[in-house]
Design a protein around this motif. Structure first.
Motif, PDB file in Angstrom:
ATOM      1  N   VAL A 103       0.846  -1.188   0.000  1.00 24.65           N
ATOM      2  CA  VAL A 103       0.000   0.000   0.000  1.00 24.65           C
ATOM      3  C   VAL A 103       0.885   1.243   0.000  1.00 24.65           C
ATOM      4  O   VAL A 103       1.948   1.278   0.625  1.00 24.65           O
ATOM      5  CB  VAL A 103      -0.929  -0.010   1.233  1.00 24.65           C
ATOM      6  N   ASN A 104       0.424   2.274  -0.721  1.00 22.22           N
ATOM      7  CA  ASN A 104       1.100   3.579  -0.790  1.00 22.22           C
ATOM      8  C   ASN A 104       2.502   3.518  -1.398  1.00 22.22           C
ATOM      9  O   ASN A 104       3.325   4.400  -1.164  1.00 22.22           O
ATOM     10  CB  ASN A 104       1.158   4.250   0.588  1.00 22.22           C
ATOM     11  N   LYS A 105       2.774   2.475  -2.151  1.00 19.19           N
ATOM     12  CA  LYS A 105       3.996   2.362  -2.941  1.00 19.19           C
ATOM     13  C   LYS A 105       3.599   2.022  -4.375  1.00 19.19           C
ATOM     14  O   LYS A 105       2.697   1.219  -4.605  1.00 19.19           O
ATOM     15  CB  LYS A 105       4.907   1.259  -2.398  1.00 19.19           C
ATOM     16  N   TRP A 106       4.269   2.615  -5.336  1.00 21.88           N
ATOM     17  CA  TRP A 106       4.017   2.244  -6.721  1.00 21.88           C
ATOM     18  C   TRP A 106       4.551   0.831  -6.974  1.00 21.88           C
ATOM     19  O   TRP A 106       5.641   0.482  -6.520  1.00 21.88           O
ATOM     20  CB  TRP A 106       4.710   3.210  -7.674  1.00 21.88           C
ATOM     21  N   SER A 107       3.765   0.044  -7.671  1.00 21.43           N
ATOM     22  CA  SER A 107       4.177  -1.290  -8.108  1.00 21.43           C
ATOM     23  C   SER A 107       3.852  -1.436  -9.589  1.00 21.43           C
ATOM     24  O   SER A 107       2.787  -0.996 -10.050  1.00 21.43           O
ATOM     25  CB  SER A 107       3.440  -2.393  -7.333  1.00 21.43           C
ATOM     26  N   HIS A 108       4.772  -2.028 -10.319  1.00 19.03           N
ATOM     27  CA  HIS A 108       4.484  -2.356 -11.713  1.00 19.03           C
ATOM     28  C   HIS A 108       4.042  -3.809 -11.743  1.00 19.03           C
ATOM     29  O   HIS A 108       4.756  -4.704 -11.300  1.00 19.03           O
ATOM     30  CB  HIS A 108       5.708  -2.163 -12.600  1.00 19.03           C
ATOM     31  N   VAL A 109       2.827  -4.043 -12.236  1.00 18.93           N
ATOM     32  CA  VAL A 109       2.301  -5.402 -12.313  1.00 18.93           C
ATOM     33  C   VAL A 109       2.058  -5.740 -13.780  1.00 18.93           C
ATOM     34  O   VAL A 109       1.645  -4.888 -14.574  1.00 18.93           O
ATOM     35  CB  VAL A 109       1.014  -5.572 -11.482  1.00 18.93           C
ATOM     36  N   ALA A 110       2.346  -6.978 -14.133  1.00 16.53           N
ATOM     37  CA  ALA A 110       2.199  -7.389 -15.525  1.00 16.53           C
ATOM     38  C   ALA A 110       1.904  -8.872 -15.613  1.00 16.53           C
ATOM     39  O   ALA A 110       2.313  -9.658 -14.760  1.00 16.53           O
ATOM     40  CB  ALA A 110       3.467  -7.072 -16.315  1.00 16.53           C
ATOM     41  N   MET A 111       1.155  -9.217 -16.659  1.00 13.87           N
ATOM     42  CA  MET A 111       0.945 -10.616 -17.000  1.00 13.87           C
ATOM     43  C   MET A 111       1.273 -10.796 -18.463  1.00 13.87           C
ATOM     44  O   MET A 111       1.078  -9.894 -19.277  1.00 13.87           O
ATOM     45  CB  MET A 111      -0.493 -11.054 -16.710  1.00 13.87           C
ATOM     46  N   THR A 180      17.321 -18.073 -19.297  1.00 16.53           N
ATOM     47  CA  THR A 180      18.564 -18.661 -19.810  1.00 16.53           C
ATOM     48  C   THR A 180      19.295 -17.701 -20.741  1.00 16.53           C
ATOM     49  O   THR A 180      20.516 -17.709 -20.811  1.00 16.53           O
ATOM     50  CB  THR A 180      18.273 -19.974 -20.549  1.00 16.53           C
ATOM     51  N   GLU A 181      18.543 -16.862 -21.452  1.00 11.54           N
ATOM     52  CA  GLU A 181      19.155 -15.922 -22.389  1.00 11.54           C
ATOM     53  C   GLU A 181      19.301 -14.528 -21.780  1.00 11.54           C
ATOM     54  O   GLU A 181      19.727 -13.587 -22.452  1.00 11.54           O
ATOM     55  CB  GLU A 181      18.324 -15.841 -23.670  1.00 11.54           C
ATOM     56  N   ASN A 182      18.931 -14.387 -20.504  1.00 11.18           N
ATOM     57  CA  ASN A 182      19.024 -13.097 -19.807  1.00 11.18           C
ATOM     58  C   ASN A 182      18.230 -12.013 -20.539  1.00 11.18           C
ATOM     59  O   ASN A 182      18.700 -10.885 -20.725  1.00 11.18           O
ATOM     60  CB  ASN A 182      20.483 -12.663 -19.630  1.00 11.18           C
ATOM     61  N   VAL A 183      17.020 -12.362 -20.969  1.00  9.20           N
ATOM     62  CA  VAL A 183      16.126 -11.432 -21.661  1.00  9.20           C
ATOM     63  C   VAL A 183      14.898 -11.209 -20.796  1.00  9.20           C
ATOM     64  O   VAL A 183      14.240 -12.162 -20.374  1.00  9.20           O
ATOM     65  CB  VAL A 183      15.694 -11.996 -23.037  1.00  9.20           C
ATOM     66  N   ASN A 184      14.599  -9.957 -20.491  1.00  6.24           N
ATOM     67  CA  ASN A 184      13.397  -9.607 -19.746  1.00  6.24           C
ATOM     68  C   ASN A 184      12.925  -8.251 -20.256  1.00  6.24           C
ATOM     69  O   ASN A 184      13.312  -7.206 -19.743  1.00  6.24           O
ATOM     70  CB  ASN A 184      13.658  -9.566 -18.241  1.00  6.24           C
ATOM     71  N   GLN A 185      12.097  -8.280 -21.304  1.00 10.64           N
ATOM     72  CA  GLN A 185      11.673  -7.034 -21.939  1.00 10.64           C
ATOM     73  C   GLN A 185      10.821  -6.170 -21.012  1.00 10.64           C
ATOM     74  O   GLN A 185      10.873  -4.943 -21.099  1.00 10.64           O
ATOM     75  CB  GLN A 185      10.903  -7.338 -23.227  1.00 10.64           C
ATOM     76  N   ILE A 186      10.037  -6.786 -20.132  1.00  7.18           N
ATOM     77  CA  ILE A 186       9.226  -5.989 -19.212  1.00  7.18           C
ATOM     78  C   ILE A 186      10.122  -5.167 -18.299  1.00  7.18           C
ATOM     79  O   ILE A 186       9.941  -3.956 -18.133  1.00  7.18           O
ATOM     80  CB  ILE A 186       8.279  -6.898 -18.406  1.00  7.18           C
ATOM     81  N   LYS A 187      11.102  -5.816 -17.701  1.00 11.33           N
ATOM     82  CA  LYS A 187      12.001  -5.103 -16.796  1.00 11.33           C
ATOM     83  C   LYS A 187      12.799  -4.033 -17.537  1.00 11.33           C
ATOM     84  O   LYS A 187      12.927  -2.891 -17.066  1.00 11.33           O
ATOM     85  CB  LYS A 187      12.944  -6.093 -16.117  1.00 11.33           C
ATOM     86  N   GLU A 188      13.320  -4.372 -18.701  1.00 16.91           N
ATOM     87  CA  GLU A 188      14.188  -3.454 -19.433  1.00 16.91           C
ATOM     88  C   GLU A 188      13.433  -2.274 -20.023  1.00 16.91           C
ATOM     89  O   GLU A 188      13.885  -1.130 -19.954  1.00 16.91           O
ATOM     90  CB  GLU A 188      14.912  -4.208 -20.549  1.00 16.91           C
ATOM     91  N   HIS A 189      12.266  -2.521 -20.603  1.00 14.53           N
ATOM     92  CA  HIS A 189      11.561  -1.485 -21.355  1.00 14.53           C
ATOM     93  C   HIS A 189      10.476  -0.757 -20.555  1.00 14.53           C
ATOM     94  O   HIS A 189      10.197   0.409 -20.833  1.00 14.53           O
ATOM     95  CB  HIS A 189      10.931  -2.077 -22.618  1.00 14.53           C
ATOM     96  N   VAL A 191      10.025  -0.920 -16.871  1.00 11.17           N
ATOM     97  CA  VAL A 191      10.211  -0.690 -15.438  1.00 11.17           C
ATOM     98  C   VAL A 191      11.456   0.135 -15.115  1.00 11.17           C
ATOM     99  O   VAL A 191      11.363   1.222 -14.539  1.00 11.17           O
ATOM    100  CB  VAL A 191      10.249  -2.038 -14.674  1.00 11.17           C
ATOM    101  N   LEU A 192      12.626  -0.356 -15.454  1.00  5.84           N
ATOM    102  CA  LEU A 192      13.862   0.241 -14.955  1.00  5.84           C
ATOM    103  C   LEU A 192      14.038   1.701 -15.346  1.00  5.84           C
ATOM    104  O   LEU A 192      14.583   2.501 -14.565  1.00  5.84           O
ATOM    105  CB  LEU A 192      15.072  -0.568 -15.440  1.00  5.84           C
ATOM    106  N   ASN A 193      13.594   2.073 -16.530  1.00  8.30           N
ATOM    107  CA  ASN A 193      13.782   3.446 -16.995  1.00  8.30           C
ATOM    108  C   ASN A 193      12.568   4.335 -16.756  1.00  8.30           C
ATOM    109  O   ASN A 193      12.539   5.480 -17.218  1.00  8.30           O
ATOM    110  CB  ASN A 193      14.150   3.449 -18.493  1.00  8.30           C
ATOM    111  N   HIS A 194      11.587   3.819 -16.038  1.00  8.34           N
ATOM    112  CA  HIS A 194      10.368   4.592 -15.798  1.00  8.34           C
ATOM    113  C   HIS A 194      10.546   5.482 -14.568  1.00  8.34           C
ATOM    114  O   HIS A 194      11.112   5.049 -13.563  1.00  8.34           O
ATOM    115  CB  HIS A 194       9.180   3.645 -15.580  1.00  8.34           C
ATOM    116  N   PRO A 195      10.063   6.738 -14.588  1.00  9.85           N
ATOM    117  CA  PRO A 195      10.211   7.636 -13.436  1.00  9.85           C
ATOM    118  C   PRO A 195       9.621   7.090 -12.134  1.00  9.85           C
ATOM    119  O   PRO A 195      10.115   7.413 -11.042  1.00  9.85           O
ATOM    120  CB  PRO A 195       9.493   8.905 -13.868  1.00  9.85           C
ATOM    121  N   LEU A 196       8.598   6.249 -12.214  1.00 15.67           N
ATOM    122  CA  LEU A 196       7.963   5.743 -11.003  1.00 15.67           C
ATOM    123  C   LEU A 196       8.774   4.637 -10.335  1.00 15.67           C
ATOM    124  O   LEU A 196       8.480   4.258  -9.198  1.00 15.67           O
ATOM    125  CB  LEU A 196       6.546   5.240 -11.310  1.00 15.67           C
ATOM    126  N   TYR A 197       9.778   4.115 -11.027  1.00 14.37           N
ATOM    127  CA  TYR A 197      10.597   3.060 -10.430  1.00 14.37           C
ATOM    128  C   TYR A 197      11.256   3.542  -9.129  1.00 14.37           C
ATOM    129  O   TYR A 197      11.491   2.763  -8.219  1.00 14.37           O
ATOM    130  CB  TYR A 197      11.654   2.580 -11.429  1.00 14.37           C
TER     131      TYR A 197
END
Length: 200
Positions: A103-111, A180-189, A191-197
């Motif tokens: 509560v009262n913290k920003w969270s990025h949720v995805a499916m 295995t390939e160290n690919v995570n498009q959600i995290k990279e595109h 989350v990490l570069n978003h101001p709310l992170y």
């Protein structure tokens, strides 16, 4: 966010340096987006959410009234869940995270739903939290025929949400994830570069 119309007392407010959709939990307060052709495709739904209270079910995004199609939501215990029915009215996509959002913290949720491989995944703040392999005769999400989908409303029971929402994104493809390939498009595109992170 996809184009949306505001209902009830839904409004946009400044929150942590962003203009965010605010839903105050009052009856009839939600936002609507036009329906999307996502029923026979891969799928990604992602959004930033900041809950303002705990102990209640939080509808995030979905099409959940007769004939029920899909929903992304947060349980009263703060676990993120997804539920979707197929053309036989069977709940074939059902999954909740192991971890919770605060509560009262920003969270990025995805499916993400990989229809071809039958892989369902749930993410919190860009990290895959849980996944499930799905099998069956029908891998299509039921098309209800409804013209709109709901943000912050479980339409069949009228349950609403007290929360801020930002950057709802819906893709008719599965954003790539491979440990295995160290690919995570959600995290990279998304989350990490978003101001709310900064506020997670």
């Amino acid at each position: 966010m996809p184009f949306c119309s505001l209902k009830g007392s839904a409004r946009y407010e400044e929150q942590d340096g962003r203009t965010a959709l605010y839903l105050d939990g009052s009856s009839g307060t939600c936002a609507e987006t036009p329906s999307l052709p996502i029923h026979r495709t891969n799928l990604t739904i992602a959004v930033w959410i900041k809950m303002k209270r705990s102990g209640a079910q939080y509808p995030v995004y979905g099409d959940w009234s007769s004939p029920w199609s899909f929903r992304l939501y947060i349980e009263p215990n703060s676990h993120i869940c997804v539920q979707a029915r197929n053309e036989y009215d069977i709940d074939f996509l059902v999954l909740c995270t192991r971890d919770t959002v605060r509560v009262n913290k920003w969270s990025h949720v995805a499916m993400t739903w990989g229809r071809t491989e039958g892989t369902l995944r749930l993410f919190i703040n860009g990290e895959m939290n849980t996944s499930k392999k799905v099998t069956g005769d029908s891998m299509d999400i039921k098309n209800s025929g409804h013209s709109v989908y709901d943000i912050g409303l479980k339409r069949d029971g009228g349950t609403t949400t007290q929360a801020y929402y930002s950057d709802l994104m819906v893709f008719s493809r599965e954003l790539r994830f491979s440990s295995t390939e160290n690919v995570n498009q959600i995290k990279e595109h998304l989350v990490l570069n978003h101001p709310l992170y900064t506020y997670t």
